[in-house]
Motif scaffolding. Structure first.
Motif, PDB file in Angstrom:
ATOM      1  N   SER A   1       0.822  -1.210   0.000  1.00 22.15           N
ATOM      2  CA  SER A   1       0.000   0.000   0.000  1.00 22.15           C
ATOM      3  C   SER A   1       0.860   1.266   0.000  1.00 22.15           C
ATOM      4  O   SER A   1       0.462   2.290  -0.566  1.00 22.15           O
ATOM      5  N   THR A   2       2.048   1.198   0.607  1.00 20.17           N
ATOM      6  CA  THR A   2       2.929   2.368   0.603  1.00 20.17           C
ATOM      7  C   THR A   2       3.342   2.761  -0.816  1.00 20.17           C
ATOM      8  O   THR A   2       3.504   3.941  -1.122  1.00 20.17           O
ATOM      9  N   HIS A   3       3.498   1.762  -1.673  1.00 17.11           N
ATOM     10  CA  HIS A   3       3.868   2.033  -3.066  1.00 17.11           C
ATOM     11  C   HIS A   3       2.737   2.775  -3.781  1.00 17.11           C
ATOM     12  O   HIS A   3       2.990   3.730  -4.533  1.00 17.11           O
ATOM     13  N   PHE A   4       1.494   2.343  -3.543  1.00 20.30           N
ATOM     14  CA  PHE A   4       0.359   3.025  -4.159  1.00 20.30           C
ATOM     15  C   PHE A   4       0.293   4.486  -3.715  1.00 20.30           C
ATOM     16  O   PHE A   4       0.011   5.380  -4.523  1.00 20.30           O
ATOM     17  N   LEU A   5       0.533   4.724  -2.437  1.00 20.29           N
ATOM     18  CA  LEU A   5       0.484   6.087  -1.918  1.00 20.29           C
ATOM     19  C   LEU A   5       1.601   6.942  -2.507  1.00 20.29           C
ATOM     20  O   LEU A   5       1.376   8.111  -2.871  1.00 20.29           O
ATOM     21  N   GLU A   6       2.797   6.373  -2.639  1.00 19.73           N
ATOM     22  CA  GLU A   6       3.914   7.114  -3.242  1.00 19.73           C
ATOM     23  C   GLU A   6       3.619   7.454  -4.703  1.00 19.73           C
ATOM     24  O   GLU A   6       3.916   8.570  -5.160  1.00 19.73           O
ATOM     25  N   ASP A   7       3.059   6.510  -5.457  1.00 16.88           N
ATOM     26  CA  ASP A   7       2.684   6.789  -6.845  1.00 16.88           C
ATOM     27  C   ASP A   7       1.714   7.965  -6.906  1.00 16.88           C
ATOM     28  O   ASP A   7       1.851   8.867  -7.748  1.00 16.88           O
ATOM     29  N   TYR A   8       0.727   7.950  -6.033  1.00 19.47           N
ATOM     30  CA  TYR A   8      -0.296   8.992  -6.007  1.00 19.47           C
ATOM     31  C   TYR A   8       0.331  10.355  -5.702  1.00 19.47           C
ATOM     32  O   TYR A   8       0.029  11.360  -6.363  1.00 19.47           O
TER      33      TYR A   8
ATOM     34  N   ASP B   1      -9.152   6.045   3.425  1.00 19.07           N
ATOM     35  CA  ASP B   1      -8.420   6.991   4.268  1.00 19.07           C
ATOM     36  C   ASP B   1      -8.219   8.330   3.561  1.00 19.07           C
ATOM     37  O   ASP B   1      -8.407   9.404   4.151  1.00 19.07           O
ATOM     38  N   VAL B   2      -7.799   8.278   2.290  1.00 21.13           N
ATOM     39  CA  VAL B   2      -7.501   9.497   1.535  1.00 21.13           C
ATOM     40  C   VAL B   2      -8.757  10.333   1.326  1.00 21.13           C
ATOM     41  O   VAL B   2      -8.721  11.568   1.379  1.00 21.13           O
ATOM     42  N   TYR B   3      -9.888   9.663   1.089  1.00 21.77           N
ATOM     43  CA  TYR B   3     -11.148  10.353   0.837  1.00 21.77           C
ATOM     44  C   TYR B   3     -12.136  10.113   1.978  1.00 21.77           C
ATOM     45  O   TYR B   3     -13.304   9.811   1.751  1.00 21.77           O
ATOM     46  N   SER B   4     -11.641  10.247   3.177  1.00 19.67           N
ATOM     47  CA  SER B   4     -12.437   9.963   4.369  1.00 19.67           C
ATOM     48  C   SER B   4     -13.750  10.742   4.355  1.00 19.67           C
ATOM     49  O   SER B   4     -13.768  11.962   4.166  1.00 19.67           O
ATOM     50  N   GLY B   5     -14.841  10.009   4.535  1.00 16.78           N
ATOM     51  CA  GLY B   5     -16.157  10.629   4.557  1.00 16.78           C
ATOM     52  C   GLY B   5     -16.796  10.785   3.202  1.00 16.78           C
ATOM     53  O   GLY B   5     -17.993  11.085   3.108  1.00 16.78           O
ATOM     54  N   SER B   6     -16.021  10.584   2.114  1.00 14.35           N
ATOM     55  CA  SER B   6     -16.555  10.766   0.765  1.00 14.35           C
ATOM     56  C   SER B   6     -16.854   9.451   0.053  1.00 14.35           C
ATOM     57  O   SER B   6     -17.557   9.443  -0.957  1.00 14.35           O
ATOM     58  N   VAL B   7     -16.285   8.357   0.555  1.00 11.51           N
ATOM     59  CA  VAL B   7     -16.519   7.054  -0.057  1.00 11.51           C
ATOM     60  C   VAL B   7     -16.821   6.017   1.024  1.00 11.51           C
ATOM     61  O   VAL B   7     -16.496   6.215   2.195  1.00 11.51           O
ATOM     62  N   ARG B   8     -17.433   4.932   0.581  1.00  6.57           N
ATOM     63  CA  ARG B   8     -17.657   3.798   1.475  1.00  6.57           C
ATOM     64  C   ARG B   8     -17.349   2.520   0.711  1.00  6.57           C
ATOM     65  O   ARG B   8     -17.827   2.331  -0.410  1.00  6.57           O
ATOM     66  N   ILE B   9     -16.523   1.663   1.302  1.00  9.76           N
ATOM     67  CA  ILE B   9     -16.247   0.356   0.701  1.00  9.76           C
ATOM     68  C   ILE B   9     -17.417  -0.539   1.061  1.00  9.76           C
ATOM     69  O   ILE B   9     -17.560  -0.982   2.199  1.00  9.76           O
ATOM     70  N   GLU B  10     -18.272  -0.791   0.088  1.00  4.92           N
ATOM     71  CA  GLU B  10     -19.495  -1.549   0.340  1.00  4.92           C
ATOM     72  C   GLU B  10     -19.230  -3.037   0.532  1.00  4.92           C
ATOM     73  O   GLU B  10     -19.848  -3.686   1.375  1.00  4.92           O
ATOM     74  N   HIS B  11     -18.300  -3.564  -0.270  1.00  4.64           N
ATOM     75  CA  HIS B  11     -18.137  -5.021  -0.253  1.00  4.64           C
ATOM     76  C   HIS B  11     -16.820  -5.389  -0.941  1.00  4.64           C
ATOM     77  O   HIS B  11     -16.402  -4.720  -1.884  1.00  4.64           O
TER      78      HIS B  11
END
Length: 256
Positions: A143-150, A230-240
């Motif tokens: 996950s750290t790699h994804f965050l660094e790319d972003y 985490d990045v979009y806290s409050g704006s998205v929900r992981i449904e499943h």
């Protein structure tokens, strides 16, 4: 025996996708499917998707060796990672099966898909599991790699991203490409010297979207979705998050 297991895996995949589509995509909705190729997602009653790809069917068929497959004709030719030609908050859903592993910036791509959604809209996204495909043996992307790319994408650091992408391409050529050739029954002739360097440069120049930049396990995909939350806290929900034999599916709802 291997072919029987493969058919069982594909059957389970299709059943899981269909069940989740009917459960989470609204009826009479309108949205997009990116990279549908030969297996567009079944949609609920009255719903319709516009199909997006960067290539026409004639080119897409050349990338596959499956005899007789019917490739979906794209309605829109554009970069499915950015969706730059799609109006913000205009879609009820975005579907992307086995697309996210091809982008150099998975988190940024998920953000672009979210931007295209209306509040309440849904992303239906799946990725292949490395141990069940030709990526077996590659290192799972943390996950750290994804965050660094972003973060590099936000900073516009093209050279740093190019350096990271080259590592992905090298690993793909060393591990994934030979395994894919074996699966397809095509002899693998590894490029060497100038030929290899020219191929790498060509892939870097084209965005190398047809290789797998990132490699997933079931847990690492859940970690990526958690990072998005985490990045979009409050704006998205992981449904499943659902797992079949050869892939993991995530359902993400845009809240606002």
């Amino acid at each position: 025996m291997a072919s029987v297991l493969l058919r069982l895996g594909l059957l389970g995949l299709e059943q899981t996708r269909r069940r989740l589509s009917l459960r989470y995509l609204p009826i009479r909705s309108r949205g997009l499917e990116i990279g549908a190729l030969h297996c567009p997602l079944p949609l609920p009653e009255g719903s319709r998707a516009l199909y997006i790809d960067i290539n026409m069917p004639e080119t897409l068929k050349e990338l596959r060796v499956d005899a007789g497959v019917v490739i979906v004709t794209p309605d829109i030719l554009t970069d499915g990672f950015s969706l730059s030609c799609i109006a913000p908050q205009s879609q009820d859903f975005v579907i992307a099966n086995h697309v996210l592993e091809h982008t150099a910036d998975a988190l940024g791509t998920l953000k672009n898909w979210l931007l295209a959604l209306k509040p309440g809209g849904v992303i239906f996204v799946s990725v292949p599991i490395a141990e069940r495909c030709f990526d077996r043996g590659r290192e799972i992307t943390p996950s750290t790699h994804f965050l660094e790319d972003y973060q590099l994408g936000l900073a516009g650091d093209v050279m740093a991203m190019r350096k990271r992408n080259r590592v992905h391409i090298e690993e793909y050529l060393n591990v994934s490409a030979p395994a894919l050739s074996v699966m397809q029954g095509v002899p693998w002739e590894p490029p060497e010297g100038e030929e290899r360097e020219e191929l790498i440069e060509r892939l870097l120049g084209s965005g190398s979207g047809h290789i797998h930049h990132h490699v997933f396990s079931r847990d690492s995909f859940s970690d990526l979705l958690g990072l998005l939350d985490d990045v979009y806290s409050g704006s998205v929900r992981i449904e499943h998050v659902a797992r079949s034999r050869i892939e993991t599916v995530g359902i993400i709802r845009k809240l606002s």
